[in-house]
Design a protein around this motif. Structure first.
Motif, short mmCIF file in Angstrom:
data_model
loop_
_atom_site.label_atom_id
_atom_site.label_comp_id
_atom_site.label_asym_id
_atom_site.label_seq_id
_atom_site.Cartn_x
_atom_site.Cartn_y
_atom_site.Cartn_z
N MET A 27 0.86 -1.52 -0.09
CA MET A 27 0.07 0.18 -0.34
C MET A 27 0.70 1.28 0.03
O MET A 27 0.31 2.81 -0.65
N ASP A 28 1.97 1.29 1.02
CA ASP A 28 3.06 2.43 0.50
C ASP A 28 3.59 2.79 -0.59
O ASP A 28 3.47 3.77 -1.28
N SER A 29 3.92 1.58 -1.22
CA SER A 29 4.10 1.44 -3.13
C SER A 29 3.01 1.98 -3.62
O SER A 29 3.70 3.35 -3.80
N ILE A 30 1.96 1.88 -3.41
CA ILE A 30 0.98 2.63 -4.41
C ILE A 30 0.68 4.22 -3.80
O ILE A 30 1.05 4.80 -4.75
N ASN A 31 0.75 4.16 -2.39
CA ASN A 31 0.70 6.00 -2.00
C ASN A 31 1.33 6.36 -3.17
O ASN A 31 1.87 7.54 -3.20
N ALA A 32 3.03 5.43 -2.90
CA ALA A 32 4.16 6.30 -3.04
C ALA A 32 3.86 6.82 -4.39
O ALA A 32 4.73 7.86 -5.10
N ALA A 33 3.70 5.65 -4.85
CA ALA A 33 3.91 6.32 -6.49
C ALA A 33 2.72 7.04 -6.67
O ALA A 33 2.82 7.73 -7.65
N GLN A 34 1.55 7.15 -6.55
CA GLN A 34 0.34 8.16 -6.06
C GLN A 34 0.42 9.42 -5.76
O GLN A 34 0.73 10.36 -6.32
N VAL A 35 1.90 9.39 -5.27
CA VAL A 35 2.35 10.64 -4.50
C VAL A 35 2.47 11.29 -6.12
O VAL A 35 3.31 12.47 -6.44
N GLN A 36 3.72 10.19 -6.26
CA GLN A 36 4.98 11.03 -7.38
C GLN A 36 4.41 11.47 -8.49
O GLN A 36 4.67 12.48 -9.36
N ASN A 37 3.03 10.74 -9.09
CA ASN A 37 2.45 10.80 -10.42
C ASN A 37 1.87 12.34 -9.85
O ASN A 37 1.20 13.24 -10.91
N GLU A 38 1.61 12.77 -8.55
CA GLU A 38 1.26 13.86 -8.70
C GLU A 38 1.90 15.21 -8.56
O GLU A 38 1.37 16.79 -8.92
N GLY A 39 3.32 14.62 -7.97
CA GLY A 39 4.11 15.44 -8.85
C GLY A 39 3.75 16.88 -7.67
O GLY A 39 3.73 16.75 -6.44
N MET A 40 4.75 17.55 -7.94
CA MET A 40 5.03 18.76 -6.82
C MET A 40 4.46 20.47 -6.45
O MET A 40 3.93 19.92 -5.21
N PHE A 41 3.27 20.54 -6.97
CA PHE A 41 2.73 21.35 -6.79
C PHE A 41 1.36 21.14 -6.77
O PHE A 41 0.52 20.36 -7.78
N LYS A 42 0.59 21.70 -5.90
CA LYS A 42 -0.76 21.27 -6.38
C LYS A 42 -1.77 23.00 -5.83
O LYS A 42 -1.34 23.71 -5.06
N ARG A 43 -3.11 22.99 -6.30
CA ARG A 43 -3.68 23.79 -6.68
C ARG A 43 -4.24 24.42 -5.02
O ARG A 43 -4.58 23.93 -4.57
N THR A 44 -4.10 25.24 -4.92
CA THR A 44 -4.55 26.27 -3.74
C THR A 44 -6.22 26.69 -3.96
O THR A 44 -6.33 26.84 -5.28
N LYS A 45 -7.19 26.63 -2.74
CA LYS A 45 -7.54 27.97 -3.07
C LYS A 45 -7.96 28.97 -2.11
O LYS A 45 -9.44 29.36 -2.17
N TRP A 46 -6.87 29.55 -2.17
CA TRP A 46 -6.59 30.90 -1.49
C TRP A 46 -7.16 31.55 -2.43
O TRP A 46 -6.94 32.78 -1.90
N LEU A 47 -7.60 31.36 -3.62
CA LEU A 47 -7.80 32.97 -4.61
C LEU A 47 -9.08 33.00 -4.82
O LEU A 47 -9.82 33.60 -4.97
N LYS A 48 -10.08 32.00 -3.92
CA LYS A 48 -11.74 31.33 -3.90
C LYS A 48 -12.16 32.87 -3.85
O LYS A 48 -11.93 33.25 -2.60
N GLY A 49 -13.03 33.58 -4.51
CA GLY A 49 -13.44 34.64 -4.16
C GLY A 49 -13.17 36.20 -4.52
O GLY A 49 -13.83 37.20 -4.58
N LEU A 50 -12.29 36.50 -5.01
CA LEU A 50 -11.37 37.21 -5.36
C LEU A 50 -11.00 36.85 -7.14
O LEU A 50 -10.59 35.94 -7.78
#
Length: 559
Positions: A27-50
């Motif tokens: 499961m760790d290997s699957i999760n690690a692979a998923q994390v790796q596939n997600e890459g370095m950056f994730k989009r935030t919702k900090w700008l919601k409403g602007l």
């Protein structure tokens, strides 16, 4: 009734344990692979409403409201400028320029801003904000002029609106980038303007406070400005693009200037880069040819300083518009001269339509990453110019001391159809990971985007969070010491170094903090060398990891 023997019980327990362990590892290997596939950056919702859907350009980082936290400042082109502050309760960004009348002037609705930077020009301990406007001018003279905002009488005002400064020629040319330099080592900054000349009209400028003018009064905030570019010997006429400031040549902490330029024969602009060495008397000498970093047949854009191989010498990474990108490593020749060698190869050097280049350790593993912000064309719906991310790893086994450059998964910040025009980083929410704001515009309206680092990638081999240290040097007046050189020595003996960003790279300016990721290591010693050559050394304990450290100039002025 069947009764299991003790041996059978042990065998069953061991088998069960092995099965659970195997499943867990699987499961760790699957999760690690998923994390790796997600890459370095994730989009935030900090700008919601602007609503940020307009043409935007450069981004800077400064403490605009003087409350001890940093804000993103965004240069608006088809609309007002933004001052974006993080609200920890709502986990959203708010626009101070629209929300609070004290900051409303910074919006500067009439200006079409592309470049922005901040620094303390008058020694009051608070940074002024410079916007480079290019209204109706690609080159030569603009019809609106730049803006320089100062805190005065409880609100921000434009110093160029004061009668004594309104006719200054330096504010009226089509610039590309602005940056700050403490050229004399006084703790008071000058603002460098890289202009785009047309037929010799529109030379580089260097704007600072005229302390000897009888009308100048720091206490009242009535600041008189002057252009000292000719005195400093940087009043060149060419296609100026990006610039960076810092003790590049290691001359006792004095700030040098590297200009990345663009050639344009129709406008009379040569394409040679400039490397201005600080002579210590407030003037500079161009040594780019001797340093072998002219790169005259390419057109520079984003630039960033860094010590990519951890040899103590500052290197220069920059992108060329539709040309090969460069990673210039600094070295000392046999005769002791400072020279640069381009080590960019493979995917890194592939030409793109590049804008901002940022060198930073995003996952805190101790190696420097390089973010490349690109822009695609709105005219071609099939055009793709994705942003890119590389990591630069020192290679001690390499006799040439050249680092290894690897392309890594950028995640959601890839933006293959992004109209990128600028970007800047800071740890906006205080979690020890750098946050990335990307602006868009020029070819098509597109909203701002903020990205956070994938936290699972910022962990070491044991699964624990990578350690980090943040260093905030302050001038004798208490303002950010832009241009200061910060070194961190760890328990393992590694030495990291960083320059407090004065801007502009290309249109943008990073946070006034040296951010060091150190992986599983622990800090041992800090060294800060200020632009006046003064060095402050601070011993650190193991417990000083994952903290921000403020370092004041020893000759602090009490106001």
């Amino acid at each position: 009734m069947y009764i299991r023997t003790e041996m059978e019980k042990i065998i069953t327990a061991v088998t069960l344990t092995f099965s659970i362990t195997f499943l867990s590892l699987y499961m760790d290997s699957i999760n690690a692979a998923q994390v790796q596939n997600e890459g370095m950056f994730k989009r935030t919702k900090w700008l919601k409403g602007l609503d940020t859907s307009q043409l935007n350009y450069g981004v800077a980082v400064s403490d605009v409201d003087n409350d001890g936290s940093l804000e993103w400042i965004v240069a608006g082109f088809s609309g007002p400028n933004f001052v974006l502050k993080y609200n920890a309760t709502t986990k959203r960004l708010v626009n101070l320029a629209k929300q609070d009348q004290r900051f409303s002037a910074i919006g500067d609705v009439g200006g079409q801003a592309i470049g922005v930077c901040a620094c303390d020009i008058d020694g009051d301990g608070r940074e002024e904000i410079y916007f480079l406007n290019t209204n109706n001018a690609y080159a030569g003279r603009a019809d609106y002029g730049d803006s320089l905002f100062k805190w005065r009488n409880g609100r921000y005002v434009n110093l160029y609106s004061d009668p004594v400064n309104s006719r200054m020629d330096a504010k009226s040319f089509a610039g590309r980038s602005v940056a700050c330099i403490d050229r004399l080592g006084t703790g008071k900054y000058s603002i460098i303007i890289a202009t785009y000349s047309q037929g010799g009209t529109g030379n580089f400028a260097l704007v600072e406070m005229d302390e000897n003018h009888p009308s100048n009064n720091v206490r009242s905030g009535n600041i008189v400005l002057k252009n000292v570019a000719s005195i400093a010997n940087i009043n060149k006429a060419t296609g100026g693009r990006g610039l960076v400031v810092g003790p590049i040549l290691g001359n006792n902490g004095k700030s040098d200037i590297f200009f990345g330029n663009e050639g344009n024969p129709w406008m009379g602009n040569p394409g040679d880069n400039f490397l201005f060495k600080n002579l210590g008397n407030g003037s500079f000498e161009d040594v780019a040819e001797q340093a072998e970093i002219q790169d005259k047949y390419n057109n520079a854009r984003g630039i960033s300083l860094g010590d990519f191989n951890r040899d103590g010498l500052l290197d220069i990474a920059y992108g060329n518009w539709a040309g090969p990108h460069r990673l210039f490593m600094q070295y000392k020749s046999a005769k002791g001269m400072r020279k640069f060698k381009n080590v960019a190869t493979g995917d890194y050097a592939v030409p793109t339509k590049i804008r901002t280049v940022i060198a930073a350790d995003f996952d805190n593993n101790g190696d420097t990453d390089i973010f490349m912000n690109n822009i695609c064309s709105h005219r071609n719906p099939n055009d793709r110019e994705p942003n890119k991310l590389f990591t630069v790893v020192p290679n001690p086994s390499n006799n040439s001391n050249d680092p290894v450059i690897r392309k890594i998964d950028i995640g959601q910040a890839k933006e293959p159809r992004g109209f990128g025009t600028g970007a800047a980083v800071t740890d906006m929410d205080g979690d020890g990971l750098l946050d990335l704001l990307v602006s868009h515009g020029e070819s098509k309206t597109q909203p701002l985007q903020v990205y956070k680092v994938n936290r699972q990638l910022a962990r070491n081999a044991t699964g624990r969070k990578n350690n980090w240290v943040r260093v905030f040097p302050r001038t004798k007046y208490g303002a950010p010491a832009r241009g200061a050189h910060v070194k961190l020595t760890t328990r393992s003996g590694r030495v990291y170094s960083s320059v407090i960003d004065g801007g502009s790279g290309y249109l943008c300016q990073m946070e006034p903090i040296a951010h060091f990721g150190i992986g599983e290591d622990k800090p041992q010693r800090l060294e800060v060398q200020y632009p006046d050559g003064v060095i402050v050394t601070v011993s650190l304990r193991k417990s000083d990891k994952n903290k921000i450290h403020f370092v004041d100039h020893p000759n602090k002025v009490h106001q």
